[in-house]
Design a protein around this motif. Sequence first.
Motif, mmCIF file in Angstrom:
data_model
loop_
_atom_site.group_PDB
_atom_site.id
_atom_site.type_symbol
_atom_site.label_atom_id
_atom_site.label_comp_id
_atom_site.label_asym_id
_atom_site.label_seq_id
_atom_site.Cartn_x
_atom_site.Cartn_y
_atom_site.Cartn_z
ATOM 1 N N SER A 159 40.056 62.244 43.630
ATOM 2 C CA SER A 159 39.987 63.392 44.533
ATOM 3 C C SER A 159 39.003 63.068 45.647
ATOM 4 O O SER A 159 37.931 62.522 45.406
ATOM 5 C CB SER A 159 39.563 64.656 43.791
ATOM 6 O OG SER A 159 38.235 64.551 43.346
ATOM 7 N N VAL A 160 39.423 63.376 46.859
ATOM 8 C CA VAL A 160 38.600 63.130 48.037
ATOM 9 C C VAL A 160 38.574 64.424 48.840
ATOM 10 O O VAL A 160 39.624 65.005 49.132
ATOM 11 C CB VAL A 160 39.159 61.973 48.889
ATOM 12 C CG1 VAL A 160 38.305 61.766 50.133
ATOM 13 C CG2 VAL A 160 39.242 60.696 48.067
ATOM 14 N N SER A 161 37.379 64.851 49.209
ATOM 15 C CA SER A 161 37.217 66.085 49.969
ATOM 16 C C SER A 161 36.241 65.843 51.111
ATOM 17 O O SER A 161 35.033 65.707 50.888
ATOM 18 C CB SER A 161 36.689 67.193 49.057
ATOM 19 O OG SER A 161 36.435 68.361 49.813
ATOM 20 N N THR A 162 36.791 65.748 52.315
ATOM 21 C CA THR A 162 35.957 65.480 53.484
ATOM 22 C C THR A 162 36.056 66.572 54.548
ATOM 23 O O THR A 162 35.275 66.565 55.488
ATOM 24 C CB THR A 162 36.372 64.162 54.168
ATOM 25 O OG1 THR A 162 37.700 64.307 54.674
ATOM 26 C CG2 THR A 162 36.285 62.991 53.202
ATOM 27 N N PRO A 217 41.849 66.394 56.553
ATOM 28 C CA PRO A 217 42.987 66.235 55.636
ATOM 29 C C PRO A 217 43.622 64.841 55.611
ATOM 30 O O PRO A 217 43.910 64.317 54.529
ATOM 31 C CB PRO A 217 43.991 67.282 56.125
ATOM 32 C CG PRO A 217 43.166 68.311 56.827
ATOM 33 C CD PRO A 217 42.019 67.561 57.434
ATOM 34 N N ASP A 248 41.343 62.373 53.773
ATOM 35 C CA ASP A 248 41.436 62.600 52.328
ATOM 36 C C ASP A 248 42.682 61.917 51.771
ATOM 37 O O ASP A 248 42.623 61.217 50.759
ATOM 38 C CB ASP A 248 41.511 64.092 52.006
ATOM 39 C CG ASP A 248 40.254 64.864 52.373
ATOM 40 O OD1 ASP A 248 39.242 64.240 52.744
ATOM 41 O OD2 ASP A 248 40.295 66.105 52.288
ATOM 42 N N HIS A 249 43.809 62.138 52.428
ATOM 43 C CA HIS A 249 45.094 61.582 51.991
ATOM 44 C C HIS A 249 45.050 60.043 51.971
ATOM 45 O O HIS A 249 45.502 59.411 51.020
ATOM 46 C CB HIS A 249 46.196 62.091 52.915
ATOM 47 C CG HIS A 249 47.563 61.568 52.654
ATOM 48 N ND1 HIS A 249 48.120 61.463 51.394
ATOM 49 C CD2 HIS A 249 48.514 61.124 53.519
ATOM 50 C CE1 HIS A 249 49.348 60.975 51.483
ATOM 51 N NE2 HIS A 249 49.603 60.756 52.770
ATOM 52 N N GLU A 274 42.588 58.768 49.151
ATOM 53 C CA GLU A 274 43.230 58.977 47.850
ATOM 54 C C GLU A 274 44.351 57.958 47.634
ATOM 55 O O GLU A 274 44.517 57.426 46.530
ATOM 56 C CB GLU A 274 43.781 60.396 47.737
ATOM 57 C CG GLU A 274 42.695 61.437 47.560
ATOM 58 C CD GLU A 274 43.196 62.867 47.624
ATOM 59 O OE1 GLU A 274 44.388 63.098 47.941
ATOM 60 O OE2 GLU A 274 42.385 63.782 47.373
ATOM 61 N N ARG A 320 36.021 59.923 42.856
ATOM 62 C CA ARG A 320 35.671 61.272 43.310
ATOM 63 C C ARG A 320 34.763 61.078 44.506
ATOM 64 O O ARG A 320 33.729 60.410 44.409
ATOM 65 C CB ARG A 320 34.931 62.045 42.224
ATOM 66 C CG ARG A 320 35.835 62.734 41.242
ATOM 67 C CD ARG A 320 35.082 63.735 40.378
ATOM 68 N NE ARG A 320 33.880 63.185 39.799
ATOM 69 C CZ ARG A 320 33.736 62.844 38.519
ATOM 70 N NH1 ARG A 320 34.725 62.994 37.679
ATOM 71 N NH2 ARG A 320 32.601 62.358 38.074
ATOM 72 N N ALA A 325 33.134 63.252 47.978
ATOM 73 C CA ALA A 325 32.969 64.488 48.730
ATOM 74 C C ALA A 325 31.952 64.239 49.830
ATOM 75 O O ALA A 325 30.911 63.630 49.595
ATOM 76 C CB ALA A 325 32.503 65.618 47.825
ATOM 77 N N ASP A 327 34.962 63.975 63.426
ATOM 78 C CA ASP A 327 35.436 63.220 62.270
ATOM 79 C C ASP A 327 34.906 61.792 62.220
ATOM 80 O O ASP A 327 35.004 61.142 61.182
ATOM 81 C CB ASP A 327 36.969 63.218 62.243
ATOM 82 C CG ASP A 327 37.564 62.596 63.490
ATOM 83 O OD1 ASP A 327 37.192 63.001 64.612
ATOM 84 O OD2 ASP A 327 38.415 61.713 63.354
#
Length: 185
Positions: free
Chosen positions: A16-19, A22, A25-26, A29, A40, A42, A51
């Motif tokens: 899971s990647v949360s930046t 979008p 992240d894709h 991942e 993981r 973040a 960005d």
Amino acid sequence: MIVDLDLDREELRETSVSTGVPFLDHMVETLAYYAGWGLRAAVEEVKRVDDHHVAEDLALALGEAVARAVASGGYRVARFGYAVVPMDEALVLVAVDYSGRPGAWVELPLRREAIGGLATENIPHFLQSLAAAAGMTLHVVTLRGGNDHHVAEAAFKALGMALRQALSPSSGVVSTKGAILPPRS
């Protein structure tokens, strides 16, 4: 910033990647999936400018995590990896030398200004920053492609596949000199 990495998915099975970006992240991942990593990540910036810093900081942290994982794993790596990945009309070649000699040559002729909140100029920059922090030589060459999303995604898939190969355990040092340099800090 949080980056938890497991190179062989034995302990950390999820990805899971949360930046807040979008497409970034894709892509990260996707990279982790094809590399066979548990990851993981973040990124929370105190002051979000754009960005660029998110992509660069994540690439540097991920590259450092790769270098630490290889060093702490106590195993020798196969060193070289490569992949050619088609994605619809796109065809991208990636080659990796995990040698401790950082450098990146990235040919991604992207035409759009941004994809999913990520400026396309930050895609090569992410790859270059990752290579520098991990201590690897990286070549990314677009052989064919018209859709920027497809070209970028093929590049990250190919990078994951090449890293899976390059970082796989080896019984000996893959060098005629008998040693591979540790990543530079």
